[in-house]
Scaffold this motif. Sequence first.
Motif, PDB file in Angstrom:
ATOM      1  N   ILE A  28       4.485 -29.777  84.957  1.00  0.00           N
ATOM      2  CA  ILE A  28       4.420 -28.487  84.735  1.00  0.00           C
ATOM      3  C   ILE A  28       5.407 -27.775  83.798  1.00  0.00           C
ATOM      4  O   ILE A  28       5.161 -27.052  82.873  1.00  0.00           O
ATOM      5  N   GLU A  29       6.831 -28.460  83.904  1.00  0.00           N
ATOM      6  CA  GLU A  29       7.770 -27.768  83.051  1.00  0.00           C
ATOM      7  C   GLU A  29       7.631 -28.427  81.580  1.00  0.00           C
ATOM      8  O   GLU A  29       8.411 -27.589  80.556  1.00  0.00           O
ATOM      9  N   ARG A  30       6.664 -29.155  81.228  1.00  0.00           N
ATOM     10  CA  ARG A  30       6.375 -29.701  80.023  1.00  0.00           C
ATOM     11  C   ARG A  30       5.779 -28.551  79.119  1.00  0.00           C
ATOM     12  O   ARG A  30       5.662 -28.730  77.853  1.00  0.00           O
ATOM     13  N   MET A  31       5.182 -27.645  79.920  1.00  0.00           N
ATOM     14  CA  MET A  31       4.592 -26.358  79.103  1.00  0.00           C
ATOM     15  C   MET A  31       5.315 -25.580  78.254  1.00  0.00           C
ATOM     16  O   MET A  31       4.702 -25.049  77.280  1.00  0.00           O
ATOM     17  N   GLY A  32       6.380 -25.377  78.732  1.00  0.00           N
ATOM     18  CA  GLY A  32       7.319 -24.223  77.949  1.00  0.00           C
ATOM     19  C   GLY A  32       7.011 -23.014  78.273  1.00  0.00           C
ATOM     20  O   GLY A  32       6.282 -22.730  79.163  1.00  0.00           O
ATOM     21  N   TYR A  33       7.470 -22.191  77.226  1.00  0.00           N
ATOM     22  CA  TYR A  33       7.294 -20.754  77.532  1.00  0.00           C
ATOM     23  C   TYR A  33       5.881 -20.278  77.008  1.00  0.00           C
ATOM     24  O   TYR A  33       5.298 -20.647  75.985  1.00  0.00           O
ATOM     25  N   ILE A  34       5.355 -19.293  78.202  1.00  0.00           N
ATOM     26  CA  ILE A  34       3.998 -18.846  77.741  1.00  0.00           C
ATOM     27  C   ILE A  34       3.860 -17.403  77.971  1.00  0.00           C
ATOM     28  O   ILE A  34       4.791 -16.937  78.880  1.00  0.00           O
ATOM     29  N   TRP A  35       3.119 -16.470  77.291  1.00  0.00           N
ATOM     30  CA  TRP A  35       2.835 -15.085  77.640  1.00  0.00           C
ATOM     31  C   TRP A  35       1.497 -15.091  78.700  1.00  0.00           C
ATOM     32  O   TRP A  35       0.473 -15.621  78.480  1.00  0.00           O
ATOM     33  N   VAL A  36       1.737 -14.104  79.634  1.00  0.00           N
ATOM     34  CA  VAL A  36       0.634 -13.882  80.451  1.00  0.00           C
ATOM     35  C   VAL A  36       0.337 -12.508  80.869  1.00  0.00           C
ATOM     36  O   VAL A  36       1.436 -11.800  80.921  1.00  0.00           O
ATOM     37  N   LYS A  82       5.887  -0.469  88.879  1.00  0.00           N
ATOM     38  CA  LYS A  82       5.367  -0.097  90.015  1.00  0.00           C
ATOM     39  C   LYS A  82       4.105  -0.998  90.040  1.00  0.00           C
ATOM     40  O   LYS A  82       3.450  -1.534  89.291  1.00  0.00           O
ATOM     41  N   ASP A  83       3.680  -1.029  91.392  1.00  0.00           N
ATOM     42  CA  ASP A  83       2.554  -1.619  91.898  1.00  0.00           C
ATOM     43  C   ASP A  83       1.310  -0.972  91.137  1.00  0.00           C
ATOM     44  O   ASP A  83       1.050  -0.002  90.788  1.00  0.00           O
ATOM     45  N   GLY A  84       0.470  -1.811  90.270  1.00  0.00           N
ATOM     46  CA  GLY A  84      -0.734  -1.757  89.526  1.00  0.00           C
ATOM     47  C   GLY A  84      -0.388  -1.490  88.096  1.00  0.00           C
ATOM     48  O   GLY A  84      -1.298  -1.392  87.253  1.00  0.00           O
ATOM     49  N   ASP A  85       0.864  -1.579  87.890  1.00  0.00           N
ATOM     50  CA  ASP A  85       1.007  -1.625  86.189  1.00  0.00           C
ATOM     51  C   ASP A  85       0.549  -2.895  85.423  1.00  0.00           C
ATOM     52  O   ASP A  85       0.675  -3.970  86.038  1.00  0.00           O
ATOM     53  N   ARG A  86      -0.278  -2.619  84.075  1.00  0.00           N
ATOM     54  CA  ARG A  86      -0.513  -3.738  83.629  1.00  0.00           C
ATOM     55  C   ARG A  86       0.464  -3.946  82.758  1.00  0.00           C
ATOM     56  O   ARG A  86       1.179  -3.280  82.036  1.00  0.00           O
ATOM     57  N   VAL A  87       1.025  -5.493  82.634  1.00  0.00           N
ATOM     58  CA  VAL A  87       2.176  -6.199  81.968  1.00  0.00           C
ATOM     59  C   VAL A  87       1.775  -7.290  81.256  1.00  0.00           C
ATOM     60  O   VAL A  87       0.705  -7.963  81.667  1.00  0.00           O
ATOM     61  N   VAL A  88       2.531  -7.510  80.188  1.00  0.00           N
ATOM     62  CA  VAL A  88       2.549  -9.002  79.588  1.00  0.00           C
ATOM     63  C   VAL A  88       4.069  -9.495  79.905  1.00  0.00           C
ATOM     64  O   VAL A  88       4.928  -8.795  79.497  1.00  0.00           O
ATOM     65  N   VAL A  89       4.116 -10.744  80.404  1.00  0.00           N
ATOM     66  CA  VAL A  89       5.388 -11.396  80.549  1.00  0.00           C
ATOM     67  C   VAL A  89       5.565 -12.641  79.790  1.00  0.00           C
ATOM     68  O   VAL A  89       4.276 -13.343  79.630  1.00  0.00           O
ATOM     69  N   LEU A  90       6.804 -13.030  79.709  1.00  0.00           N
ATOM     70  CA  LEU A  90       7.166 -14.232  78.865  1.00  0.00           C
ATOM     71  C   LEU A  90       7.895 -15.038  79.996  1.00  0.00           C
ATOM     72  O   LEU A  90       8.826 -14.477  80.540  1.00  0.00           O
ATOM     73  N   GLY A  91       7.264 -16.091  80.297  1.00  0.00           N
ATOM     74  CA  GLY A  91       7.999 -16.765  81.263  1.00  0.00           C
ATOM     75  C   GLY A  91       7.520 -18.447  81.203  1.00  0.00           C
ATOM     76  O   GLY A  91       6.815 -18.815  80.191  1.00  0.00           O
ATOM     77  N   ARG A  92       8.523 -19.221  81.924  1.00  0.00           N
ATOM     78  CA  ARG A  92       8.423 -20.518  81.925  1.00  0.00           C
ATOM     79  C   ARG A  92       7.912 -21.098  83.201  1.00  0.00           C
ATOM     80  O   ARG A  92       8.757 -20.697  84.074  1.00  0.00           O
ATOM     81  N   PRO A  93       6.685 -21.967  83.408  1.00  0.00           N
ATOM     82  CA  PRO A  93       6.359 -22.395  84.516  1.00  0.00           C
ATOM     83  C   PRO A  93       7.458 -23.296  85.400  1.00  0.00           C
ATOM     84  O   PRO A  93       8.065 -24.111  84.426  1.00  0.00           O
ATOM     85  N   GLN A  94       7.615 -23.003  86.451  1.00  0.00           N
ATOM     86  CA  GLN A  94       8.610 -23.833  87.201  1.00  0.00           C
ATOM     87  C   GLN A  94       8.031 -24.211  88.423  1.00  0.00           C
ATOM     88  O   GLN A  94       7.181 -23.555  89.292  1.00  0.00           O
ATOM     89  N   TYR A  95       8.537 -25.453  88.877  1.00  0.00           N
ATOM     90  CA  TYR A  95       7.853 -25.983  90.120  1.00  0.00           C
ATOM     91  C   TYR A  95       9.335 -26.489  90.795  1.00  0.00           C
ATOM     92  O   TYR A  95      10.212 -27.411  90.467  1.00  0.00           O
ATOM     93  N   TYR A  96       9.326 -25.854  92.166  1.00  0.00           N
ATOM     94  CA  TYR A  96      10.540 -26.167  93.017  1.00  0.00           C
ATOM     95  C   TYR A  96      10.222 -27.325  93.868  1.00  0.00           C
ATOM     96  O   TYR A  96       9.342 -27.169  94.547  1.00  0.00           O
ATOM     97  N   GLU A  97      11.144 -28.451  93.607  1.00  0.00           N
ATOM     98  CA  GLU A  97      10.647 -29.662  94.446  1.00  0.00           C
ATOM     99  C   GLU A  97      10.904 -29.403  95.902  1.00  0.00           C
ATOM    100  O   GLU A  97      10.371 -30.230  96.649  1.00  0.00           O
ATOM    101  N   GLY A  98      11.809 -28.778  96.002  1.00  0.00           N
ATOM    102  CA  GLY A  98      12.259 -28.725  97.684  1.00  0.00           C
ATOM    103  C   GLY A  98      11.235 -28.250  98.519  1.00  0.00           C
ATOM    104  O   GLY A  98      10.908 -28.885  99.572  1.00  0.00           O
TER     105      GLY A  98
END
Length: 416
Positions: A28-36, A82-98
């Motif tokens: 998963i972390e190999r994906m890098g940063y993506i826009w969603v 606020k709830d319902g806002d349309r947004v574009v986010v830049l993030g990196r997928p993270q998987y928490y092993e624990g």
Amino acid sequence: MAEARSTKNTADTAWPVSQLNSVVKSYIERMGYIWVEGQLTQINVKPSWKLSYLTLRDTEQEKSVSLTCPTNIIANAPTPLKDGDRVVVLGRPQYYEGRGSFSLWVSEIRQVGLGQLLARVEMLRQQLAQEGLFDASRKRPLPFLPKTVGLITGRGSAAERDVLAVAQARWPEVNVRVINTAVQGATAVPQVIDALQRLDADPEVDVIIITRGGGSVEDLLPFSEESLQRAVAAAQTPVVSAIGHEPDNPVLDNVADLRAATPTDAAKKVVPDVVTERERLREARSRMAGSLRGWVDRERRNLQSLRSRPVLADPLTPITRRRDELDRARTLIRRDISHLLEKETSRISGLRSQVSTLGPAATLERGYAVVQVLPRDGGDPEVVTSYTQAPPGSQLRIRVGDGSITAAGMAATPAD
């Protein structure tokens, strides 16, 4: 990780959970940063927290992803999120092993501006128009008196009350099947599509109304989502769009079989007014009765006119007239035949006189005679026209006017 790949995974060499989580994390972390892009919901923020937690939902389907975001990013947003806002986010997928959970670690959040949203709506409108989804030829007519009206609207909304009140006032026996859904926010589109498909599958539902009251442009955006438009286009039941008020124009208005300006207007267009229909029936009965009376009067006058004609006053008149014509024709025929017989009788008499005058009997009466020689062999006598026919000794028969004389030839001499 190389060791994990090289080791064959079988029931005897099963991975421990920690190894599985480690392998998944590396992938998963190999994906890098993506826009969603999506719609915010469940915003859980406290100023004292270093990290805040949000949920980003798909705008058209019941799918979401968890966001983990530094609180300062949310606090520094140009306008409060606020709830319902349309947004574009830049993030990196993270998987928490624990705990074996997935999240998108956000480093930037951008709110989608109203202008951008409206531009996308217009692009979708043009696309669907080119595909023919707005064509009048595919619009289905509404039934005159639906057995059951399907109503998709918000629970306890003014739109629902307006439609039910107006429909029942116009036709008290109307049956309305109501399905309440979200009419704004991330869950609105999938819920409305599900309700539409359920009502469309019901054979008793003759028409479906999708309605909500007025609201901001952002509140009405779900009714311009592409998946909803295609669901409406695929429905077999006529669909009426009654979203917002007169100035509002979501894409659903173009795709639906009929657009209503308001929920009240939708009820008026779908359900006929019993008072108006009764008045129309009364007027129709009055017109039909008047037309029937007029027809009867015309036929009565025609019958009277026929009865007044001579042929109907005395039906034997044509027969009498034809009998007189036959009598006249018979008299003329008899006269013509009598005249013809008299003419022919006179002609025959004249011919008889000529025959008598020119015949041999008249000649004999004037002193002439006819001499016949009787053959010795008993044959038929022959008229003597030459002396050579009667040599001496020939037996002769001499015909005169009043009889015949048998004689024998004494001598035969030629003429001088």
